[in-house]
Design a protein around this motif. Structure first.
Motif, mmCIF file in Angstrom:
data_model
loop_
_atom_site.group_PDB
_atom_site.id
_atom_site.type_symbol
_atom_site.label_atom_id
_atom_site.label_comp_id
_atom_site.label_asym_id
_atom_site.label_seq_id
_atom_site.Cartn_x
_atom_site.Cartn_y
_atom_site.Cartn_z
ATOM 1 N N PHE A 342 0.835 -1.208 0.000
ATOM 2 C CA PHE A 342 0.000 0.000 0.000
ATOM 3 C C PHE A 342 0.870 1.259 0.000
ATOM 4 O O PHE A 342 0.606 2.220 -0.728
ATOM 5 C CB PHE A 342 -0.916 -0.016 1.226
ATOM 6 N N ALA A 343 1.932 1.251 0.800
ATOM 7 C CA ALA A 343 2.830 2.411 0.859
ATOM 8 C C ALA A 343 3.514 2.634 -0.484
ATOM 9 O O ALA A 343 3.643 3.771 -0.951
ATOM 10 C CB ALA A 343 3.868 2.211 1.965
ATOM 11 N N LEU A 409 -1.181 12.241 15.457
ATOM 12 C CA LEU A 409 -1.744 13.307 14.627
ATOM 13 C C LEU A 409 -0.790 14.496 14.533
ATOM 14 O O LEU A 409 -0.706 15.152 13.489
ATOM 15 C CB LEU A 409 -3.092 13.746 15.191
ATOM 16 N N VAL A 410 -0.067 14.767 15.618
ATOM 17 C CA VAL A 410 0.960 15.813 15.556
ATOM 18 C C VAL A 410 2.030 15.419 14.538
ATOM 19 O O VAL A 410 2.457 16.236 13.708
ATOM 20 C CB VAL A 410 1.597 16.035 16.943
ATOM 21 N N GLY A 411 2.454 14.157 14.581
ATOM 22 C CA GLY A 411 3.426 13.670 13.611
ATOM 23 C C GLY A 411 2.895 13.711 12.192
ATOM 24 O O GLY A 411 3.626 14.026 11.242
ATOM 25 N N LEU A 412 1.622 13.406 12.029
ATOM 26 C CA LEU A 412 1.010 13.443 10.700
ATOM 27 C C LEU A 412 1.042 14.858 10.126
ATOM 28 O O LEU A 412 1.344 15.061 8.948
ATOM 29 C CB LEU A 412 -0.421 12.916 10.784
ATOM 30 N N TRP A 601 3.181 6.407 5.737
ATOM 31 C CA TRP A 601 2.852 4.975 5.770
ATOM 32 C C TRP A 601 4.055 4.170 6.259
ATOM 33 O O TRP A 601 3.898 3.183 6.990
ATOM 34 C CB TRP A 601 2.412 4.479 4.398
ATOM 35 N N TRP A 602 5.278 4.559 5.883
ATOM 36 C CA TRP A 602 6.465 3.846 6.378
ATOM 37 C C TRP A 602 6.598 4.004 7.887
ATOM 38 O O TRP A 602 7.006 3.065 8.586
ATOM 39 C CB TRP A 602 7.727 4.360 5.685
ATOM 40 N N ILE A 603 6.275 5.181 8.405
ATOM 41 C CA ILE A 603 6.308 5.382 9.867
ATOM 42 C C ILE A 603 5.324 4.432 10.544
ATOM 43 O O ILE A 603 5.631 3.814 11.574
ATOM 44 C CB ILE A 603 5.986 6.848 10.204
ATOM 45 N N CYS A 604 4.128 4.303 9.977
ATOM 46 C CA CYS A 604 3.123 3.391 10.542
ATOM 47 C C CYS A 604 3.602 1.942 10.494
ATOM 48 O O CYS A 604 3.369 1.164 11.428
ATOM 49 C CB CYS A 604 1.800 3.534 9.780
ATOM 50 N N ILE A 605 4.262 1.574 9.407
ATOM 51 C CA ILE A 605 4.804 0.215 9.301
ATOM 52 C C ILE A 605 5.859 -0.011 10.377
ATOM 53 O O ILE A 605 5.920 -1.078 11.012
ATOM 54 C CB ILE A 605 5.385 -0.012 7.890
ATOM 55 N N LEU A 610 7.599 -2.464 15.645
ATOM 56 C CA LEU A 610 7.943 -2.252 17.052
ATOM 57 C C LEU A 610 7.003 -3.003 17.988
ATOM 58 O O LEU A 610 7.354 -3.287 19.138
ATOM 59 C CB LEU A 610 7.916 -0.756 17.381
ATOM 60 N N PHE A 611 5.813 -3.326 17.509
ATOM 61 C CA PHE A 611 4.837 -4.038 18.331
ATOM 62 C C PHE A 611 5.301 -5.460 18.667
ATOM 63 O O PHE A 611 5.027 -5.980 19.758
ATOM 64 C CB PHE A 611 3.493 -4.083 17.606
ATOM 65 N N LEU A 612 5.999 -6.089 17.747
ATOM 66 C CA LEU A 612 6.277 -7.519 17.865
ATOM 67 C C LEU A 612 6.945 -7.923 19.181
ATOM 68 O O LEU A 612 6.520 -8.906 19.812
ATOM 69 C CB LEU A 612 7.130 -7.979 16.679
ATOM 70 N N PRO A 613 7.991 -7.222 19.658
ATOM 71 C CA PRO A 613 8.619 -7.669 20.920
ATOM 72 C C PRO A 613 7.669 -7.669 22.111
ATOM 73 O O PRO A 613 7.881 -8.426 23.071
ATOM 74 C CB PRO A 613 9.755 -6.651 21.119
ATOM 75 N N SER A 614 6.626 -6.843 22.060
ATOM 76 C CA SER A 614 5.716 -6.750 23.209
ATOM 77 C C SER A 614 4.854 -7.988 23.376
ATOM 78 O O SER A 614 4.255 -8.177 24.445
ATOM 79 C CB SER A 614 4.814 -5.519 23.062
#
Length: 660
Positions: A342-343, A409-412, A601-605, A610-614
């Motif tokens: 998608f990105a 949203l600030v980052g967006l 979109w790359w930032i979101c990816i 980063l979620f995986l280790p949690s």
């Protein structure tokens, strides 16, 4: 064997306190499967509606922006404030949990329905709309902590995955409801207020169902761990001697642990892309692909429908296999793969509608598997700390989630400056361009500084030279010819000025017959009057216009000058001024916007990776075999404790556990 209606709360009146007291919605006995399904259904429908109301403004965001003269930046800032309000409302919901989760949901539904039906569509100003939107987010922040708490209360751990699958349908089906209604009604009802009126009317219906049918367990029942329906007898026996006040003491302290914070933060970062699509999918497709609002919403339906299916199927599979963590890993891998495709498509405007729909299916299925498994695992993680801390744990999750969305949203905003330009000015520029395509193409060839100088002084030689070179290039002239036009303006500046001072009809007469005395007299008069020169200087200028070399240069200048003048004359002065002020920036934003979206979109990816280790921080097994062994060990402990209670309870025996 199902319990009787009297003992299970199959009839609300048989299992509640007196109707006039604050706890009248509470069930004193753990309900049977049919009654649990009814309460779960109402809780899920309430959740769907609450998200539907929250997301409705996203389906008509561009219209709201125009109606209240929001800039895109201001609109996003309003969303940031609303999310912060929702974040602290989530914490507040943990504090007021003692007043009843069902009461919180019913009160929230009433307030939200009234805000959507009467408040937002009738907001008299931009400020009032922002205030009411923040009030809506605050109320929903409270209600949307109570609903997953209710779902947890009515679902033993062995059925938690499917129950949370249905609860997580709330945001997805809320989004789907928005886009389905919008994509099917916007063409017939283009006024954005219609979407809010429909949403408010639906809210009153959902409110009626919740007010009549939604119930909750007493604190003594809900503040215990229930792994399977077989635990019912033990849970009810314990509840008779459990002091809810004592059980709830220190629950904030117990649940506020690093691994709980980290898990909630990780899922919030994972969901950044989801919340971006919720709020800005229409903005993205209208500004990047030129889709209409209805077509953008129709494309989003592919995401929401696929996500909804994945949530239910994924929840069912996690229950059948007795594990959550592998589904989070597999789901994240699928989601990242779809998101990468998608990105990459963001910078390819020729990507087809159905290709993007295919990417949506992959990424939404992966996201659904991850989220439903996480929700089940998170509630089980909190239960492992203390079942009485469930509402506090969910409040903590809701607080972190909304704060991360606000920061996102600030980052967006920082990542997508071009989108602000396109939303703020793009539509009017496109409207002008659609009405005057050839003329706008000519004027768009001019750089912003040249346009600004010519708008102030049409006779500025430097700006005119640059403009004619750019117009010549736009018209297909060779670089040498375009440069010659610019050079002619500069080297024949006096003659160009003189020719522009003479009225066009007089100039055409002199070009046909330089000896026409009437035309000569009129030309000299124009030169004296316009240029404020004396008669001798006027004669010298007019004579120089007859030089063959000068005439050749002036023919070149006149050709492209006439094209530029005709383009400017064809467009209304107000539109021309708007085009001069914003046309170049809109064109640049149209060019830069896809790359900026791709960067986001790359930032979101990255957030999903980063979620995986949690995943390792949550309770639960990786192996289905070990999970079933844990289940058998739990059943043995329950049997031993029940046997001990039967021995100690004389003369009244403790009921035998449910079979099957």
């Amino acid at each position: 064997m199902e319990p009787t209606a009297r003992s299970t709360g199959d009839s609300p009146s048989a299992a509640t306190h007196g109707g006039g007291r604050p706890g009248w919605r509470q069930l004193e006995h753990y309900p049977n499967a049919r009654y649990r399904r009814r309460c779960l259904t109402i809780a899920v429908i309430s959740t769907i509606y609450l998200y539907y109301a929250l997301y409705t403004q996203g389906t008509v965001a561009t219209q709201i922006i125009r109606n209240y003269d929001f800039s895109f930046t201001t609109f996003v800032v309003m969303a940031i404030v609303a999310n912060v309000a929702g974040a602290f409302a989530a914490l507040f919901a943990g504090l007021v949990d003692r007043f009843g989760r069902a009461n919180l949901v019913v009160g929230g539904l009433l307030t939200v329905a009234l805000l959507v039906l009467f408040g937002l569509p009738n907001a008299p100003s931009r400020l009032w709309f922002a205030v009411l939107a923040s009030a809506l987010a605050f109320v929903e922040g409270m209600a949307l902590v109570a609903t997953p708490a209710l779902v947890r209360d009515f679902s033993p751990q062995l059925g938690r995955g499917l129950a949370m699958g249905f609860w997580t349908l709330g945001p997805v089906l809320g989004s789907l409801t928005c886009t389905v209604i919008a994509s099917n009604t916007l063409d017939q009802h283009p006024n954005w207020r219609f979407q809010f009126h429909v949403c408010g009317a639906v809210g009153l219906v959902v409110l009626g169902a919740a007010a009549c049918g939604l119930r909750e367990l007493t604190p003594g029942l809900r503040d215990q761990l229930m792994v399977s329906p077989r635990d019912q007898s033990l849970v009810e026996a314990r509840a008779s001697g459990l002091d809810p006040t004592v059980a709830a003491q220190g629950s904030w302290r117990r649940v506020a642990r690093p691994h709980v914070f980290a898990a909630a933060l990780a899922i919030a970062v994972f969901l950044l892309l989801y919340y971006t699509l919720v709020g800005f999918v229409v903005v993205y497709f209208t500004t990047t692909y030129g889709y209409s609002e209805s077509r953008s919403n129709a494309l989003a339906n592919w995401f929401w429908i696929s996500n909804a299916i994945a949530l239910v199927v994924g929840g069912l599979l996690t229950d059948r296999l007795r594990v959550r963590k592998p589904f989070m890993v597999v789901g994240t891998a699928l989601s990242v793969a779809g998101n990468i495709l998608f990105a990459l498509s963001a910078t390819h405007a020729d990507t087809s509608y159905y290709t993007i729909a295919g990417y949506f299916v992959v990424m939404s299925v992966g996201g659904g598997l991850t989220y439903v498994a996480w929700m089940a695992a998170f509630t089980e993680t909190v239960e492992r700390i203390s079942p009485a801390a469930t509402a506090r744990g969910l409040a903590l999750w809701g607080w972190i989630l909304r704060l991360v969305v606000a920061l996102g949203l600030v980052g967006l905003l920082a990542t997508l400056p071009s989108t602000s330009t396109l939303v703020d000015h793009g539509q009017r520029v496109r409207t002008i361009a659609a009405a005057h395509p050839r003329q706008v193409a000519v004027l768009s060839a001019l750089d912003a500084r040249t346009s600004a100088v010519l708008a102030r002084d049409p006779n500025d030689i430097g700006a005119l030279a640059n403009a004619l070179r750019e117009v010549a290039t736009q018209q297909g002239a060779s670089p040498a010819r375009a440069a010659a036009a610019a050079t002619a303006v500069r080297t024949r500046a006096r003659q160009v000025t003189a020719a522009r001072a003479i009225r066009p009809a007089t100039l055409r007469t002199l070009e046909a017959d330089p000896a026409d005395l009437a035309a000569v007299g009129a030309a000299l008069g124009d030169l004296v009057r316009v240029l404020h020169v004396d008669q001798a200087a006027a004669i010298s200028l007019l004579t120089s216009l007859n030089d063959p070399a000068v005439r050749a240069d002036l023919v070149l200048v006149q050709r492209y000058g006439d094209i530029l003048a005709a383009a400017r004359a064809a467009i209304a002065p107000a539109d021309l001024a708007y085009l001069s002020a914003h046309g170049t920036s809109v064109a640049r934003a149209q060019r830069d916007g896809p790359r900026q979206w791709q960067r986001w979109w790359w930032i979101c990816i990255g957030g999903q990776l980063l979620f995986l280790p949690s995943v390792a921080l949550l309770s639960g097994r990786w192996s289905p075999r070990r999970a079933r062994a844990d289940e058998r060990a739990h059943a043995e402990r329950v049997a031993r404790e029940l046997a001990a209670l039967r021995t100690a309870s004389d003369p009244t025996p403790v009921p035998a556990p449910l079979q099957g």
